[in-house]
Enzyme design. Structure first.
Site, PDB file in Angstrom:
ATOM      1  N   ALA A   1       0.870  -1.170   0.000  1.00  0.00           N
ATOM      2  CA  ALA A   1       0.000   0.000   0.000  1.00  0.00           C
ATOM      3  C   ALA A   1       0.909   1.221   0.000  1.00  0.00           C
ATOM      4  CB  ALA A   1      -0.888  -0.020   1.232  1.00  0.00           C
TER       5      ALA A   1
ATOM      6  N   GLY B   1       0.738  -5.049   1.146  1.00  0.00           N
ATOM      7  CA  GLY B   1      -0.486  -5.140   0.354  1.00  0.00           C
ATOM      8  C   GLY B   1      -0.252  -5.746  -1.025  1.00  0.00           C
TER       9      GLY B   1
ATOM     10  N   GLU C   1      -0.508  -9.347  -0.403  1.00  0.00           N
ATOM     11  CA  GLU C   1      -1.915  -9.634  -0.085  1.00  0.00           C
ATOM     12  C   GLU C   1      -2.790  -9.605  -1.339  1.00  0.00           C
ATOM     13  OE1 GLU C   1      -1.678  -6.612   3.067  1.00  0.00           O
ATOM     14  OE2 GLU C   1      -2.704  -8.092   4.307  1.00  0.00           O
TER      15      GLU C   1
HETATM   16  C1  HXC Z   1       5.049   4.426  -1.211  1.00  0.00           C
HETATM   17  C2  HXC Z   1       6.901   3.455  -2.154  1.00  0.00           C
HETATM   18  C3  HXC Z   1       6.568   2.212  -1.571  1.00  0.00           C
HETATM   19  C4  HXC Z   1       5.387   2.143  -0.796  1.00  0.00           C
HETATM   20  C5  HXC Z   1       8.394   1.965  -2.685  1.00  0.00           C
HETATM   21  N1  HXC Z   1       8.030   3.251  -2.822  1.00  0.00           N
HETATM   22  N2  HXC Z   1       7.530   1.311  -1.925  1.00  0.00           N
HETATM   23  N3  HXC Z   1       6.146   4.543  -1.969  1.00  0.00           N
HETATM   24  N4  HXC Z   1       4.675   3.271  -0.642  1.00  0.00           N
HETATM   25  N5  HXC Z   1       4.969   1.009  -0.244  1.00  0.00           N
HETATM   26  C6  HXC Z   1       8.732   4.302  -3.582  1.00  0.00           C
HETATM   27  C7  HXC Z   1       9.942   4.803  -2.833  1.00  0.00           C
HETATM   28  O1  HXC Z   1       9.554   5.752  -1.874  1.00  0.00           O
HETATM   29  C8  HXC Z   1      10.738   5.401  -3.961  1.00  0.00           C
HETATM   30  O2  HXC Z   1      10.192   6.655  -4.293  1.00  0.00           O
HETATM   31  C9  HXC Z   1      10.471   4.469  -5.127  1.00  0.00           C
HETATM   32  O3  HXC Z   1       9.258   3.783  -4.792  1.00  0.00           O
HETATM   33  C10 HXC Z   1      11.577   3.435  -5.308  1.00  0.00           C
HETATM   34  O4  HXC Z   1      11.793   2.764  -4.081  1.00  0.00           O
HETATM   35  P1  HXC Z   1      13.237   2.678  -3.355  1.00  0.00           P
HETATM   36  O5  HXC Z   1      12.964   2.468  -1.920  1.00  0.00           O
HETATM   37  O6  HXC Z   1      14.085   3.812  -3.748  1.00  0.00           O
HETATM   38  O7  HXC Z   1      13.793   1.339  -4.031  1.00  0.00           O
HETATM   39  P2  HXC Z   1      14.772   0.255  -3.391  1.00  0.00           P
HETATM   40  O8  HXC Z   1      15.880   0.924  -2.637  1.00  0.00           O
HETATM   41  O9  HXC Z   1      15.109  -0.657  -4.513  1.00  0.00           O
HETATM   42  O10 HXC Z   1      13.890  -0.542  -2.315  1.00  0.00           O
HETATM   43  C11 HXC Z   1      12.793  -1.291  -2.736  1.00  0.00           C
HETATM   44  C12 HXC Z   1      11.924  -1.690  -1.495  1.00  0.00           C
HETATM   45  C13 HXC Z   1      11.603  -0.425  -0.684  1.00  0.00           C
HETATM   46  C14 HXC Z   1      12.716  -2.698  -0.632  1.00  0.00           C
HETATM   47  C15 HXC Z   1      10.691  -2.392  -2.037  1.00  0.00           C
HETATM   48  O11 HXC Z   1      11.044   0.546  -1.572  1.00  0.00           O
HETATM   49  C16 HXC Z   1      10.613  -0.660   0.425  1.00  0.00           C
HETATM   50  O12 HXC Z   1      10.970  -1.174   1.493  1.00  0.00           O
HETATM   51  N6  HXC Z   1       9.344  -0.260   0.206  1.00  0.00           N
HETATM   52  C17 HXC Z   1       8.312  -0.351   1.207  1.00  0.00           C
HETATM   53  C18 HXC Z   1       7.830  -1.767   1.347  1.00  0.00           C
HETATM   54  C19 HXC Z   1       6.750  -1.874   2.433  1.00  0.00           C
HETATM   55  O13 HXC Z   1       6.980  -1.571   3.601  1.00  0.00           O
HETATM   56  N7  HXC Z   1       5.532  -2.310   2.035  1.00  0.00           N
HETATM   57  C20 HXC Z   1       4.462  -2.466   2.928  1.00  0.00           C
HETATM   58  C21 HXC Z   1       3.640  -1.216   2.926  1.00  0.00           C
HETATM   59  S1  HXC Z   1       2.356  -1.264   4.152  1.00  0.00           S
HETATM   60  P3  HXC Z   1      11.113   7.963  -4.468  1.00  0.00           P
HETATM   61  O14 HXC Z   1      10.105   9.049  -4.693  1.00  0.00           O
HETATM   62  O15 HXC Z   1      11.908   8.098  -3.229  1.00  0.00           O
HETATM   63  O16 HXC Z   1      11.944   7.645  -5.682  1.00  0.00           O
HETATM   64  C22 HXC Z   1       1.134  -2.137   3.452  1.00  0.00           C
HETATM   65  C23 HXC Z   1      -0.107  -2.277   4.269  1.00  0.00           C
HETATM   66  C24 HXC Z   1      -1.084  -3.169   3.558  1.00  0.00           C
HETATM   67  O17 HXC Z   1       1.215  -2.597   2.371  1.00  0.00           O
HETATM   68  C25 HXC Z   1      -2.461  -2.883   3.986  1.00  0.00           C
HETATM   69  C26 HXC Z   1      -3.460  -3.640   3.165  1.00  0.00           C
HETATM   70  C27 HXC Z   1      -3.495  -3.298   1.743  1.00  0.00           C
END
Ligand code: HXC
Length: 259
Positions: A68, A111, A114
């Site tokens: 998400a 998400g 999921e």
């Molecule tokens: C918003 C996101 C994002 C996310 C990545 N981005 N994941 N933005 N929400 N979930 C954005 C980053 O901010 C970044 O934007 C761009 O995508 C590229 O990501 P990087 O982090 O620079 O890439 P990398 O270093 O290769 O790392 C990849 C990654 C990391 C390991 C996937 O992005 C990450 O940890 N993302 C979050 C994963 C996460 O926690 N997901 C769960 C979310 S909570 P910019 O603008 O900086 O270039 C959830 C709740 C579910 O899903 C609820 C039910 C649906």
């Protein structure tokens, strides 16, 4: 005429197969409200299209979906989340009649995983990275992850994913029974093959098979067995059953009329 969407691409790679590609590459397909609305509308459109027999959901090489959209939800209050019933329409994929195949490459996190877990069949590329990292953000999975993983891989493994946020690779995900890994070839091409195969069958039997397997996740064994038996009996009222069994007896290919 197919609708166009800002955040997903829709195509027909093969007769009877709809391919929906998440397309918000700059954010690794993070699911914000507009993106999720497009996914859900495109999936519903494919489900309602009589020419479609199976639907594939995929992302990019780098990410199926990284979860998400954290930036969009970070300032939400409890009152906002609760009053608007945040993610209430999240289950849309599980309500579709037609089979959905998820073809996962790269990150399927939070998400994103999921979303994939709502599909009926999960295929993964060797590059797939699966996890529920929500604990690192001070929350838990809210799109069905705790429940679907517990059913799928059991308590200990589900607990490990949810409580540590550890990301697992394709091999481990396959050993745990979450996905089938496609080695030596594109995961989307393999998904198209599986989807074409399903689309070549009688739609009523496919629909009934999907409903019956899904019942196993919602009902007791006794109820599920009764549900299956009733659907099986009901299929004897279809032309496809008469045709399928006649074709076998006459040693020819069945011509399905989906009726
Ligand atoms: C918003 C996101 C994002 C996310 C990545 N981005 N994941 N933005 N929400 N979930 C954005 C980053 O901010 C970044 O934007 C761009 O995508 C590229 O990501 P990087 O982090 O620079 O890439 P990398 O270093 O290769 O790392 C990849 C990654 C990391 C390991 C996937 O992005 C990450 O940890 N993302 C979050 C994963 C996460 O926690 N997901 C769960 C979310 S909570 P910019 O603008 O900086 O270039 C959830 C709740 C579910 O899903 C609820 C039910 C649906």
């Amino acid at each position: 005429v197919q609708r166009e969407y800002a955040n997903v691409l829709v195509s027909r790679p093969s007769p009877g197969v709809a391919l929906i590609t998440l397309n918000r590459p700059k954010a690794l397909n993070a699911l914000n409200a507009a993106h999720f609305q497009d996914i859900s509308d495109a999936m519903k459109e494919a489900d309602e299209d009589a020419s479609v027999g199976a639907i594939i959901l995929t992302g990019s090489e780098r990410a199926f979906a990284a979860g998400a959209d954290i930036k969009e939800m970070k300032d939400k209050s409890f009152a906002e989340a609760y009053t608007a019933n945040f993610l209430a329409d999240w289950e849309v994929i599980t309500k579709l009649k037609k089979p959905v195949i998820a073809a996962v490459s790269g990150y399927a996190l939070g998400g994103g995983l999921e979303l994939a877990l709502q599909a009926d069949i999960l295929l993964a590329a060797p590059s797939a990275q699966l996890g529920q990292p929500e604990v690192n953000l001070g929350v838990i999975p809210g799109g069905g992850g705790t429940q679907r993983l517990a059913h799928l891989i059991g308590k200990s493994r589900a607990m490990e994913l949810v409580l540590t946020g550890r990301i697992i690779g394709a091999d481990e995900a396959e050993r745990w029974g979450i996905v089938r890994v496609v080695r030596g070839g594109s995961v989307v091409d393999e998904a198209v093959k599986v989807a074409s195969d399903i689309a070549s069958k009688g739609r009523i039997a496919v629909n009934a098979g999907k409903e019956a397997v899904n019942a196993a996740f919602e009902m007791s064994l006794a109820e599920g067995l009764r549900f299956e038996k009733r659907l099986f009996h009901a299929l004897f009222s279809t032309k496809d059953q008469k045709e399928g069994m006649a074709a076998f007896a006459e040693k020819r290919r069945a011509e399905w009329t989906h009726s």
